[in-house]
Design a protein around this motif. Structure first.
Motif, short mmCIF file in Angstrom:
data_model
loop_
_atom_site.label_atom_id
_atom_site.label_comp_id
_atom_site.label_asym_id
_atom_site.label_seq_id
_atom_site.Cartn_x
_atom_site.Cartn_y
_atom_site.Cartn_z
N ASN A 1 0.83 -1.22 0.00
CA ASN A 1 0.00 0.00 0.00
C ASN A 1 0.85 1.25 0.00
O ASN A 1 0.47 2.28 0.57
CB ASN A 1 -0.95 0.01 1.20
CG ASN A 1 -0.20 0.10 2.53
OD1 ASN A 1 1.00 -0.16 2.58
ND2 ASN A 1 -0.90 0.44 3.60
N THR B 1 -5.73 -0.53 -6.46
CA THR B 1 -6.14 0.39 -5.40
C THR B 1 -4.94 1.19 -4.88
O THR B 1 -4.97 1.68 -3.76
CB THR B 1 -6.79 -0.38 -4.24
OG1 THR B 1 -5.85 -1.36 -3.74
CG2 THR B 1 -8.05 -1.08 -4.70
N GLY C 1 -0.45 1.66 -4.56
CA GLY C 1 0.68 0.82 -4.21
C GLY C 1 1.27 0.13 -5.42
O GLY C 1 1.07 0.54 -6.56
#
Length: 382
Positions: free
Chosen positions: A329, A367, A369
């Protein structure tokens, strides 16, 4: 009669389709944006409509010629040199440097694609027109023209050297990874052969008193022999890809992910491990490759990911393949944009996956990262 491989300076580099489109667009925009207004302004000052129209037609011909600058760079360079001189002859106030801007762009592209032993003659040919710049613009015009032409050729040579260095580094990384694969396979095969020797001795000891135990030992020898053949074939694949046989479990495998997660957790990053569908051991080469891929992905998170606090490792098995996904992330955009898998470590893992008939991709996660995803066949060569 075999030909020796070309030296690095003798290579003719071919850009990708995307690069070709970029060169075409940038060349057209450069010529039209810089020289187009100058031709119009100077033509109106000359108060000669036919000179203005003729110069604009020659300029349009130069722009059209740049469409083929990658496919036919020498032809385009020669044509733009002639058209540029014609434009300058019609409107000398444009300056020779400006009138030959398309030719300088073509010289830069040619210098990047072809060997220096070819392009230096075109550089000398372009510099031979320097006296025209002296006539039209004096000493300053001469200096500007010489510097512009030399810079165009040098820029192409710099880009060519960059690409040659990248190819050399890629080849070296692939060779190093193949050598490491060879050493690991050697260890696995040596262990397998040792097991075969022990089993053969045990079968001989109990052959008369316990035939069933002797048969079990012989079956173990048969299994180990098949495994060793699969590993040897994998070693050959590192030199010339061929189909491989099933292999036995390596000392490092996907059931040892907790060991890989330990150092990452010690660095303050949460590691989530998820394994789905494992019902039997995969081939040794697959198990080892999966372990190394997860190891490399976690190492990249420690070294390169900015502000990463969590890494998710997912390993999923089905009847055909094992899918490995490692996602962190870290802050989006913090990594150098060299995806997919262009770092040396990831390049090695990509080569390893390809040797086993699998794939590996690396890049930004859905999402945010960074994400590494590998798909390996569950039974190598089965």
């Amino acid at each position: 009669m075999s030909r020796e491989p070309a030296a690095p300076d003798d290579r003719e580099f071919l850009p990708s389709a995307r690069a070709v489109r970029g060169l075409r667009v940038s060349g057209v925009l450069l010529v039209l944006g810089v020289i187009g207004p100058s031709v119009v302004v100077v033509g109106l000052e000359e108060d000669s409509l036919w000179r203005l129209v003729s110069a604009l037609l020659l300029l349009a011909a130069q722009v059209a010629a740049l469409w083929w600058v990658v496919r036919r760079p020498t032809t385009v360079l020669g044509l733009t040199l002639a058209l540029g001189v014609g434009t300058w002859a019609l409107l000398p106030k444009v300056s020779l440097t400006g009138a030959l801007l398309a030719a300088q762009f073509a010289l830069c592209v040619l210098s990047a694609l072809r060997p220096a032993r070819v392009t230096r003659w075109w550089l000398l040919g372009a510099l031979a027109l320097a006296p025209l710049a002296l006539v039209g613009g004096g000493a300053f015009g001469l200096l500007a023209y010489v510097l512009a032409v030399t810079l165009a050729w040098t820029s192409g040579q710099w880009r060519r050297a960059q690409r040659a260095r990248l190819i050399a580094e890629t080849s070296r990384a692939v060779a190093e990874e193949r050598a490491r694969i060879g050493r690991e396979v050697h260890d696995v095969v040596a262990h397998t052969v040792s097991v075969m020797v022990i089993q053969a001795g045990a079968a001989e000891d109990v052959f008369d008193v316990n035939p069933e135990q002797a048969r079990q030992a012989l079956r173990a020898i048969d299994d180990a022999g098949r495994s060793a053949l699969g590993e040897l074939r994998l070693l050959l694949n590192s030199v010339q890809p061929e189909p491989g046989d099933d292999g036995r479990r390596a000392r490092c495998g996907l059931d040892q992910l907790e060991e890989l997660a330990g150092p990452v957790r010690a660095a303050g990053i949460t590691v989530e491990l998820a394994v789905h569908g494992r019902t039997a051991d995969p081939a040794a080469a697959i198990d080892l490759a999966g372990y190394r891929i997860v190891q490399e992905a976690l190492t990249n998170t420690l070294r390169h990911s900015v502000d990463a606090t969590e890494v998710r490792v997912s390993v999923s098995y089905d009847a055909q393949c094992v899918r490995i996904v490692v996602t962190d992330n870290g802050r989006a955009g913090a990594r150098p944009r060299r995806w997919p898998g262009s770092g040396r470590g990831l390049l090695g893992m990509r080569e390893r996956a390809a040797l086993l008939g699998g794939t590996l991709e690396a890049g930004p996660g859905a999402t945010g990262g960074f994400e590494v995803e590998a798909v390996l066949p569950i039974g190598f060569g089965a």
